[in-house]
Design an enzyme around this catalytic site. Sequence first.
Site, PDB file in Angstrom:
ATOM      1  N   HIS A   1      -4.843   1.064   7.426  1.00  0.00           N
ATOM      2  CA  HIS A   1      -3.512   1.666   7.618  1.00  0.00           C
ATOM      3  C   HIS A   1      -3.347   2.863   6.670  1.00  0.00           C
ATOM      4  O   HIS A   1      -2.861   3.921   7.067  1.00  0.00           O
ATOM      5  CB  HIS A   1      -2.456   0.576   7.352  1.00  0.00           C
ATOM      6  N   GLU A   2      -3.777   2.681   5.406  1.00  0.00           N
ATOM      7  CA  GLU A   2      -3.593   3.754   4.402  1.00  0.00           C
ATOM      8  C   GLU A   2      -4.542   4.933   4.666  1.00  0.00           C
ATOM      9  O   GLU A   2      -4.144   6.095   4.513  1.00  0.00           O
ATOM     10  CB  GLU A   2      -3.810   3.206   2.983  1.00  0.00           C
TER      11      GLU A   2
ATOM     12  N   GLN B   1       2.730  10.057   1.882  1.00  0.00           N
ATOM     13  CA  GLN B   1       4.038   9.402   2.011  1.00  0.00           C
ATOM     14  C   GLN B   1       5.000   9.830   0.909  1.00  0.00           C
ATOM     15  O   GLN B   1       6.209   9.658   1.036  1.00  0.00           O
ATOM     16  CB  GLN B   1       3.878   7.866   1.996  1.00  0.00           C
TER      17      GLN B   1
ATOM     18  N   GLY C   1       0.840  -1.200   0.000  1.00  0.00           N
ATOM     19  CA  GLY C   1       0.000   0.000   0.000  1.00  0.00           C
ATOM     20  C   GLY C   1       0.865   1.237   0.000  1.00  0.00           C
ATOM     21  O   GLY C   1       2.072   1.166   0.280  1.00  0.00           O
TER      22      GLY C   1
ATOM     23  N   HIS D   1      -3.106   7.095   7.204  1.00  0.00           N
ATOM     24  CA  HIS D   1      -2.098   8.034   6.652  1.00  0.00           C
ATOM     25  C   HIS D   1      -2.786   9.315   6.158  1.00  0.00           C
ATOM     26  O   HIS D   1      -2.258  10.408   6.331  1.00  0.00           O
ATOM     27  CB  HIS D   1      -1.363   7.406   5.466  1.00  0.00           C
TER      28      HIS D   1
ATOM     29  N   CYS E   1       5.560  -0.236   7.789  1.00  0.00           N
ATOM     30  CA  CYS E   1       5.223   1.006   7.087  1.00  0.00           C
ATOM     31  C   CYS E   1       6.442   1.446   6.283  1.00  0.00           C
ATOM     32  O   CYS E   1       7.562   1.431   6.802  1.00  0.00           O
ATOM     33  CB  CYS E   1       4.845   2.090   8.102  1.00  0.00           C
ATOM     34  N   LEU E   2       6.212   1.823   5.033  1.00  0.00           N
ATOM     35  CA  LEU E   2       7.332   2.245   4.189  1.00  0.00           C
ATOM     36  C   LEU E   2       7.951   3.544   4.695  1.00  0.00           C
ATOM     37  O   LEU E   2       9.090   3.850   4.359  1.00  0.00           O
ATOM     38  CB  LEU E   2       6.865   2.407   2.729  1.00  0.00           C
TER      39      LEU E   2
HETATM   40  O1  K1U Z   1       1.555   2.387   3.970  1.00  0.00           O
HETATM   41  C1  K1U Z   1       2.634   1.833   3.935  1.00  0.00           C
HETATM   42  O2  K1U Z   1       3.588   2.310   4.534  1.00  0.00           O
HETATM   43  C2  K1U Z   1       2.792   0.542   3.186  1.00  0.00           C
HETATM   44  C3  K1U Z   1       2.752  -0.675   4.088  1.00  0.00           C
HETATM   45  C4  K1U Z   1       1.305  -1.164   4.146  1.00  0.00           C
HETATM   46  C5  K1U Z   1       0.954  -2.119   5.240  1.00  0.00           C
HETATM   47  C6  K1U Z   1       1.755  -3.186   5.598  1.00  0.00           C
HETATM   48  C7  K1U Z   1       1.364  -4.055   6.600  1.00  0.00           C
HETATM   49  C8  K1U Z   1       0.194  -3.874   7.235  1.00  0.00           C
HETATM   50  C9  K1U Z   1      -0.594  -2.796   6.898  1.00  0.00           C
HETATM   51  C10 K1U Z   1      -0.214  -1.942   5.898  1.00  0.00           C
HETATM   52  C11 K1U Z   1       3.654  -1.736   3.497  1.00  0.00           C
HETATM   53  O3  K1U Z   1       3.462  -2.164   2.418  1.00  0.00           O
HETATM   54  S1  K1U Z   1       5.004  -2.263   4.460  1.00  0.00           S
HETATM   55  C12 K1U Z   1       5.742  -3.532   3.449  1.00  0.00           C
HETATM   56  C13 K1U Z   1       5.003  -4.823   3.452  1.00  0.00           C
HETATM   57  O4  K1U Z   1       4.142  -5.030   4.294  1.00  0.00           O
HETATM   58  C14 K1U Z   1       5.272  -5.846   2.431  1.00  0.00           C
HETATM   59  C15 K1U Z   1       6.271  -5.692   1.511  1.00  0.00           C
HETATM   60  C16 K1U Z   1       6.499  -6.677   0.564  1.00  0.00           C
HETATM   61  C17 K1U Z   1       5.744  -7.799   0.551  1.00  0.00           C
HETATM   62  C18 K1U Z   1       4.747  -7.975   1.459  1.00  0.00           C
HETATM   63  C19 K1U Z   1       4.510  -7.005   2.411  1.00  0.00           C
HETATM   64 ZN    ZN Z   2       2.416   3.233   6.279  1.00  0.00          ZN
END
Ligand code: K1U
Ligand code: ZN
Length: 173
Positions: free
Chosen positions: A137-138, A51, A46, A141, A95-96
Site C-alpha cells: 500500500h505504501e 501523504q 503506515g 503511494h 488510508c489516512l
Molecule cells: O498509508 C496510509 O494511508 C496508512 C494506512 C496503511 C494501511 C492500512 C490498512 C491496510 C494497508 C495499509 C493506515 O494506517 S489506515 C489506519 C489503520 O489501518 C489503522 C489505524 C489504527 C490501528 C490499526 C490500523
Molecule cells: Zn494510504
Amino acid sequence: MTKRPILIHPDPRLKKVTAPVAEISDDVRRLADDMLETMYDAPGIGLAAPQIAVMSRMLVMDCVKEEGETPRPMVLINPSVIWCAQERSVYDEGCLSIPDQYAEVERPAEVEVEWLGLDGKTHREKFDGLWATCVQHEIDHLDGKLFIDYLKPLKRQMITRKMQKLKREMARE
Ligand code: K1U
Ligand code: ZN
C-alpha cells in the site's frame, strides 16, 4: 519531531511518482522522525512521504498492533519489491488520505522488499500478513497509486465524491 498535516484525496500530489532520495542527510533523518510522529498520532500503521506533501521515495510503517507488544518502527528509503508470491490475500484496507473509507483489496500474500536504511545500508526482507499488505500500500503511494485505484470505477467515484464533500466541509471550519 513535528506532526505534519496529511493530504486528503483528491490532491494532485497523491497522483505523482516520487523522486528517489539521493543521500541520507540530516533532513532525511528529520523527515523520518516527523513521518513516524504523524503516523503514530493519526493513528496509522503506515505513512508515505507524499501523504505529507514531500515528493520523495520514502515510507514508514509499524504493523505491531497488540498492546504490550514491542513497537517496530521501520523507515524504508527508495524501497522496491524484488519478489512477490503467487498466492494472494485480501485485506479490508484504509488510508489516512481517504479517512473512514475501507474496501477489500487483493494483493500478493508475501513480498520481498529491498530498501536503503537510515544507517546507509541496503536492507532486504520478506513480509507477510498485514506487513505485506501495508508495505505494498505504501509503495503504491510512492508511485502515485491509491487503494481505491483497485476498485470498480463506480465505487471509486463514490468515495472520491465523499472526500470532495469532506474537504469542502473542512475548508468551511
Ligand atoms: O498509508 C496510509 O494511508 C496508512 C494506512 C496503511 C494501511 C492500512 C490498512 C491496510 C494497508 C495499509 C493506515 O494506517 S489506515 C489506519 C489503520 O489501518 C489503522 C489505524 C489504527 C490501528 C490499526 C490500523
Ligand atoms: Zn494510504
